[in-house]
Structure formats: structure tokens, C-alpha cells
Design an enzyme around this catalytic site. Sequence first.
Site, PDB file in Angstrom:
ATOM      1  NE  ARG A 260      21.848  21.417  15.752  1.00  0.00           N
ATOM      2  CZ  ARG A 260      22.595  22.445  15.390  1.00  0.00           C
ATOM      3  NH1 ARG A 260      23.776  22.235  14.839  1.00  0.00           N
ATOM      4  NH2 ARG A 260      22.174  23.679  15.583  1.00  0.00           N
ATOM      5  CD  GLU A 289      28.187  18.827  19.897  1.00  0.00           C
ATOM      6  OE1 GLU A 289      28.071  20.044  20.225  1.00  0.00           O
ATOM      7  OE2 GLU A 289      28.047  18.456  18.730  1.00  0.00           O
ATOM      8  CG  HIS A 308      29.144  22.126  17.261  1.00  0.00           C
ATOM      9  ND1 HIS A 308      28.061  21.594  17.901  1.00  0.00           N
ATOM     10  CD2 HIS A 308      28.642  22.830  16.212  1.00  0.00           C
ATOM     11  CE1 HIS A 308      26.936  21.966  17.284  1.00  0.00           C
ATOM     12  NE2 HIS A 308      27.275  22.714  16.245  1.00  0.00           N
TER      13      HIS A 308
END
Length: 356
Positions: A260, A289, A308
Site C-alpha cells: 500500500r 493514485e 498497481h
Amino acid sequence: MAEPVPILLAGDHFVLNRLLADALLAGAVRAAWDARELELPWPHEPFRAIAEVDEASGSEDALIDALQGVRVCLTQMAPLTRRVLESCPDLKLFAVSRGGPVNANLEAATQHGVTVTYAPGRNAVSTAEHTLGLMLTAMRRVSDSHHGVLQGLWKSDLYAYDATGLQIHGNTVGLVGAGAVGSHLAAVLVAMGATVLVHDPFVDPATLPPGVVVTPLPELLARSQVVSLHARLTPETRGLIGAAELALMPGGSVLVNCARGGLLDYTALAAALREGHLFAAGLDVYDIEPLPAEHPIRDAPHVVLTPHLAGATKDVAQRAAAMVANEATRWLRGAEPAHCANPEVLENRPTTTDPH
């Protein structure tokens, strides 16, 4: 035979409705379900907060319409909000095919008697493999070399000692977090000949592969040529690795993050790369993001970036579908859910038997 149970398959463009349908039919007789479908736009449209839930796709209105008369919903991203629950009184099971059901209001679901399940570990192997790929790419600066060849360069000077990278065999790799991803990666790294250190306040050392050593975080950082983050993001772990922690790492070491973004200070990481304290970094997650154009990590040297995608394999989508289909089959048979996110709801649930 009883009437088929209305079920909504609210898939998207990763966990497809056809995968949900195939998995569902593999676990129960075909006549058990009256399946309806709603296709959500993720990932062609980014997930977002919808009402009070996070990382959701679609809309409350579309879900409310699709859930009328439905008792079971299989999904990855559909928004289970208080408004949806109030508008869909027949719903009894909301099975989320992801490791954390952040798109579901668990408190409201419990108040409405709706069981919410999730799919822990669905992408553990995929994420561990992606981490290993980023780790190797960063350790050997594969991305830099790749772009050099494309530009017509043949940089044999990269064989100079000070320019060469690291190998896993014979070096120490520190894993911050030893859950499903970290423990799988630890076994792979041990097999590759690494010394593996782990920092995880909640891990039982007996569950780790032989040879893996549990250490305090400062010691892990100081001893590891490669540090890889695998901790959950909680108030206690937010900002876990900042400038002070990066300074503890040996000169010329590598940092990898596929967990994360909130675990890491990316401004401090960019500075450590620019100053040459760190050899390289491999990143799949970020503090913001999508990554903004002005983000400091974009201009940092020797960094490998992916958007991601650590959990993006066909195997993960198939496993995710199978896990929620299993929850539906268990519900149909009156069995306890395998992975219940709001276990309080089960305390008030009447004893049931297989409706078929």
C-alpha cells in the site's frame, strides 16, 4: 424442487460475469439459481468513493434496480451502501471477491441482516510473483538497460563494479509483513538462496518457512540489501517507512513496495534515490493514485514503476470468482460462510437448511 434463488452477478471487466457464472454452476445444481447480470465499468473507469463506501464501481441506482427481488449478489466492486440496503430488502448475502470489502458498508449490512463475505488471499501468489519481478528488475536495473538498448546504446560500461547490481542468492532480503503475500515470497526467496528477515508483530514464527528470522524493524532495515513492504495499511503502519527508516538501510540497497502506498514516504524515497543512498526501487503502489505528473518519484533515478497491477492475472480473476461462488453455495446449503466480514450478523441469523 424449490424455486430457483434469484442471484445477481455484478461482475466487471476483470472478474467477468462469465467467470462468476461458470464458478457458480460448478458448485451447485444448475437449477438452483435464477442468475441475472449487471456489468460494472471497472477497470475501464477508475473505481471511486460512492456515497459512504470506497473503491466502488457503477452506481447506487443501477445496483438498486438490478437487486430487486435478489437474495444473493456476487461482485468485486458494486457499492453496498446504506441506501442500497434500504432499497433491497430481499438481499441476504453480498459476496465480495476481493481481499477487503471496502465497497460494503458493514455496519449497515449487519443492521439489515445481510451477510458480507470477502476473498482473503485471492491474489497472494500473483502479488508475490510481481514483487519478485520488480525486485529482480530493480536489483539489476533491467528497465534502465532496456531503454538504453532501445535508444541505440550498448553500455558495456555497466559491467564496471560500481555500476553493477545485486543478486538474491547470498544476500539478505527483509520483508516488512508476513501475511499471505509475504510468507509466500519468503519461501521463494529462501529457495533462491537468500537470507530472509521478517518484521511482523502478529506473525507466529512457527508458520514461516524454515530459516526465516523474525527481527525488529530497525535491525531488518540495517541488515537487508533488499527491503520489500507487505504490511497492511492501518493507522499504526501509515508512514511506516520514512526518511529516518530509509537512512538505516545500507548504502546501495533496494526498496520494493507492492503493498500500500500509505506505508511509504515517497518524497523521502525519491531523495534517497537522487542522493545515491539507495541503488534502485521497484514500486506498484503509490501515496496518490493515479500517479500525478508532478509526483517526485517520476523524476527519481533507477526506479521501476507499474500501475498497481500486482494482482492482475487471469488466475486471480478465476480464483476470485470461485471464492465468491463457494460462499453462495455455502449459503444455499445453510452452511456458515467461509470468510465473513461482519460476523455479528450471524449471531441473529436463524438456523436454516438447504432450500433445495
